[in-house]
Design an enzyme around this catalytic site. Structure first.
Site, PDB file in Angstrom:
ATOM      1  N   ARG A  69       3.603   5.298   7.445  1.00 43.57           N
ATOM      2  CA  ARG A  69       2.892   5.586   6.122  1.00 43.57           C
ATOM      3  C   ARG A  69       1.476   4.934   6.197  1.00 43.57           C
ATOM      4  O   ARG A  69       1.300   3.811   6.809  1.00 43.57           O
ATOM      5  CB  ARG A  69       3.612   5.074   5.024  1.00 43.57           C
ATOM      6  CG  ARG A  69       4.823   6.116   4.508  1.00 43.57           C
ATOM      7  CD  ARG A  69       5.633   5.671   3.641  1.00 43.57           C
ATOM      8  NE  ARG A  69       4.937   4.689   2.583  1.00 43.57           N
ATOM      9  CZ  ARG A  69       5.847   4.415   1.371  1.00 43.57           C
ATOM     10  NH1 ARG A  69       7.016   4.609   1.568  1.00 43.57           N
ATOM     11  NH2 ARG A  69       5.032   3.744   0.993  1.00 43.57           N
TER      12      ARG A  69
ATOM     13  N   ARG B 108       0.366  -4.197  -2.484  1.00 41.91           N
ATOM     14  CA  ARG B 108       1.629  -3.296  -3.198  1.00 41.91           C
ATOM     15  C   ARG B 108       2.378  -4.544  -3.774  1.00 41.91           C
ATOM     16  O   ARG B 108       3.265  -4.375  -4.749  1.00 41.91           O
ATOM     17  CB  ARG B 108       2.299  -2.515  -2.129  1.00 41.91           C
ATOM     18  CG  ARG B 108       1.435  -1.095  -1.815  1.00 41.91           C
ATOM     19  CD  ARG B 108       2.002  -0.513  -0.732  1.00 41.91           C
ATOM     20  NE  ARG B 108       3.348  -0.051  -0.685  1.00 41.91           N
ATOM     21  CZ  ARG B 108       4.223  -0.004   0.479  1.00 41.91           C
ATOM     22  NH1 ARG B 108       3.810   0.105   1.642  1.00 41.91           N
ATOM     23  NH2 ARG B 108       5.188   0.469   0.211  1.00 41.91           N
TER      24      ARG B 108
ATOM     25  N   LYS C 159      15.880   0.041  -0.500  1.00 46.53           N
ATOM     26  CA  LYS C 159      16.191   0.923  -1.429  1.00 46.53           C
ATOM     27  C   LYS C 159      16.386   2.301  -0.827  1.00 46.53           C
ATOM     28  O   LYS C 159      17.256   2.937  -1.108  1.00 46.53           O
ATOM     29  CB  LYS C 159      15.037   0.944  -2.762  1.00 46.53           C
ATOM     30  CG  LYS C 159      15.489  -0.390  -3.650  1.00 46.53           C
ATOM     31  CD  LYS C 159      14.629   0.050  -4.873  1.00 46.53           C
ATOM     32  CE  LYS C 159      13.249   0.345  -4.779  1.00 46.53           C
ATOM     33  NZ  LYS C 159      11.968   0.491  -4.281  1.00 46.53           N
TER      34      LYS C 159
ATOM     35  N   ARG D 166       8.309   1.802 -12.818  1.00 44.06           N
ATOM     36  CA  ARG D 166       7.903   0.501 -11.955  1.00 44.06           C
ATOM     37  C   ARG D 166       6.883  -0.277 -12.901  1.00 44.06           C
ATOM     38  O   ARG D 166       6.137  -0.995 -12.389  1.00 44.06           O
ATOM     39  CB  ARG D 166       6.782   1.194 -11.020  1.00 44.06           C
ATOM     40  CG  ARG D 166       7.478   0.931  -9.624  1.00 44.06           C
ATOM     41  CD  ARG D 166       6.645   2.006  -8.624  1.00 44.06           C
ATOM     42  NE  ARG D 166       6.493   1.480  -7.381  1.00 44.06           N
ATOM     43  CZ  ARG D 166       7.008   1.974  -6.312  1.00 44.06           C
ATOM     44  NH1 ARG D 166       7.745   2.951  -6.490  1.00 44.06           N
ATOM     45  NH2 ARG D 166       6.434   1.452  -5.184  1.00 44.06           N
TER      46      ARG D 166
ATOM     47  N   ARG E 177       7.781  -0.172   9.975  1.00 46.52           N
ATOM     48  CA  ARG E 177       8.606   0.931   9.403  1.00 46.52           C
ATOM     49  C   ARG E 177       7.791   2.381  10.132  1.00 46.52           C
ATOM     50  O   ARG E 177       6.783   2.354  10.035  1.00 46.52           O
ATOM     51  CB  ARG E 177       8.395   0.843   7.780  1.00 46.52           C
ATOM     52  CG  ARG E 177       9.146   2.151   7.180  1.00 46.52           C
ATOM     53  CD  ARG E 177       9.535   2.105   5.696  1.00 46.52           C
ATOM     54  NE  ARG E 177       8.500   1.721   4.785  1.00 46.52           N
ATOM     55  CZ  ARG E 177       8.490   1.402   3.703  1.00 46.52           C
ATOM     56  NH1 ARG E 177       9.679   1.426   2.897  1.00 46.52           N
ATOM     57  NH2 ARG E 177       7.566   1.295   3.060  1.00 46.52           N
TER      58      ARG E 177
HETATM   59  P1  AMP Z   1       6.947   3.870  -2.517  1.00 46.62           P
HETATM   60  O1  AMP Z   1       7.071   5.123  -1.628  1.00 46.62           O
HETATM   61  O2  AMP Z   1       8.114   3.780  -3.699  1.00 46.62           O
HETATM   62  O3  AMP Z   1       7.004   2.602  -1.741  1.00 46.62           O
HETATM   63  O4  AMP Z   1       5.571   4.262  -3.076  1.00 46.62           O
HETATM   64  C1  AMP Z   1       4.266   4.488  -2.685  1.00 46.62           C
HETATM   65  C2  AMP Z   1       3.365   4.382  -3.624  1.00 46.62           C
HETATM   66  O5  AMP Z   1       3.387   5.658  -4.602  1.00 46.62           O
HETATM   67  C3  AMP Z   1       3.079   3.130  -4.563  1.00 46.62           C
HETATM   68  O6  AMP Z   1       2.610   2.136  -3.950  1.00 46.62           O
HETATM   69  C4  AMP Z   1       2.326   3.706  -5.432  1.00 46.62           C
HETATM   70  O7  AMP Z   1       0.912   3.738  -5.567  1.00 46.62           O
HETATM   71  C5  AMP Z   1       2.959   5.158  -5.814  1.00 46.62           C
HETATM   72  N1  AMP Z   1       4.051   5.255  -6.856  1.00 46.62           N
HETATM   73  C6  AMP Z   1       5.277   5.363  -6.474  1.00 46.62           C
HETATM   74  N2  AMP Z   1       6.220   5.348  -7.639  1.00 46.62           N
HETATM   75  C7  AMP Z   1       5.259   5.394  -8.726  1.00 46.62           C
HETATM   76  C8  AMP Z   1       5.550   5.011 -10.087  1.00 46.62           C
HETATM   77  N3  AMP Z   1       6.582   4.929 -10.658  1.00 46.62           N
HETATM   78  N4  AMP Z   1       4.370   4.853 -10.767  1.00 46.62           N
HETATM   79  C9  AMP Z   1       3.260   4.707 -10.005  1.00 46.62           C
HETATM   80  N5  AMP Z   1       2.842   4.873  -8.742  1.00 46.62           N
HETATM   81  C10 AMP Z   1       3.977   5.024  -8.160  1.00 46.62           C
END
Ligand code: AMP
Length: 219
Positions: free
Chosen positions: A165, A176, A15, A90, A132
């Site tokens: 990360r 996750r 994405k 989410r 990654r």
């Molecule tokens: P991502 O970079 O999208 O993989 O997000 C990394 C982490 O940020 C996720 O595993 C969640 O802990 C937090 N996170 C990102 N977006 C959200 C959201 N919409 N609601 C709650 N936590 C989020």
């Protein structure tokens, strides 16, 4: 017409790469809650401190915290023609919050709202996650196996040293996925029932997936 595009899909489904490209193509802001939260952590803000404790476990950050960040961001002037939203909503609760935010911001304005689901088998995803790497300076995303840099560990675009990360380790990646299947996957049916879901086969090269995405966008 104002375009509001949201993106669903498991961690590392591609994405981030595709939505960054799409934002440039459509000249719309790319809003990614994961990056917004990581920026709060870097600033050392109170929100950042709370967010970190959840992100480090692979869990969702509390709904009110993310909700207020996203409301502020979507109210900005650069979203007047629409936005590309990556990583929000989410959960079903967040989807309801987004509906409220959108109706407050849009009033009677007609909107093209689409939820695009990146469909990809889980087996491929864990290996994508642990390999990654990303650039802390320009945000470019790489993969040691599938999209390596010209010089190992150095960003092709800006020369910064790449980072992994903290939540891209195998253990946190598994958590996750659990969170994704529990909290986020129900959104697929939620948006299908609203008649706005578009499913994208996300298995393929970056260019192949991009062509499929453009078809959906221009449909
Ligand atoms: P991502 O970079 O999208 O993989 O997000 C990394 C982490 O940020 C996720 O595993 C969640 O802990 C937090 N996170 C990102 N977006 C959200 C959201 N919409 N609601 C709650 N936590 C989020």
């Amino acid at each position: 017409m104002k375009k509001e595009l949201i993106f669903l899909g498991p961690p590392a489904c591609g994405k981030g790469t595709q939505t960054t490209k799409l934002a440039l193509y459509l000249n719309l802001p790319h809003i990614d809650t994961g990056s917004l939260l990581r920026a709060e952590i870097q600033k050392g803000s109170d929100n950042g401190k709370i967010a970190k404790s959840f992100i480090d476990k692979g869990e969702l950050v509390p709904v009110n915290l993310v909700g207020s960040i996203i409301k502020d961001r979507l109210s900005k002037e650069d979203c007047s023609n629409g936005y590309i939203l990556d990583g929000y909503p989410r959960s079903l609760e967040q989807a309801d919050i987004l509906t409220v935010i959108n109706s407050e911001i849009n009033g009677d304005t007609e909107v093209d709202f689409k939820a695009i689901y990146f469909d990809l088998h889980q087996d491929i995803l864990i290996s994508r996650i642990v390999n990654r790497r990303s650039c802390p300076k320009c945000g470019e995303i790489y993969n040691i196996k599938f999209k390596p840099t010209r010089v190992a560990g150095i960003c092709d675009n800006c020369g910064a040293e790449l980072v992994q990360r903290k939540d891209d380790t195998e253990e946190i990646a598994k958590a996750r996925f659990e969170t994704y299947f529990h909290e986020t996957a129900p959104l697929i049916d939620y948006y299908k029932n609203k008649g706005v879901l578009k499913t994208l086969n996300a298995d393929g090269s970056i260019d192949e997936v991009w062509e499929r995405l453009l078809k959906i966008i221009n449909d």
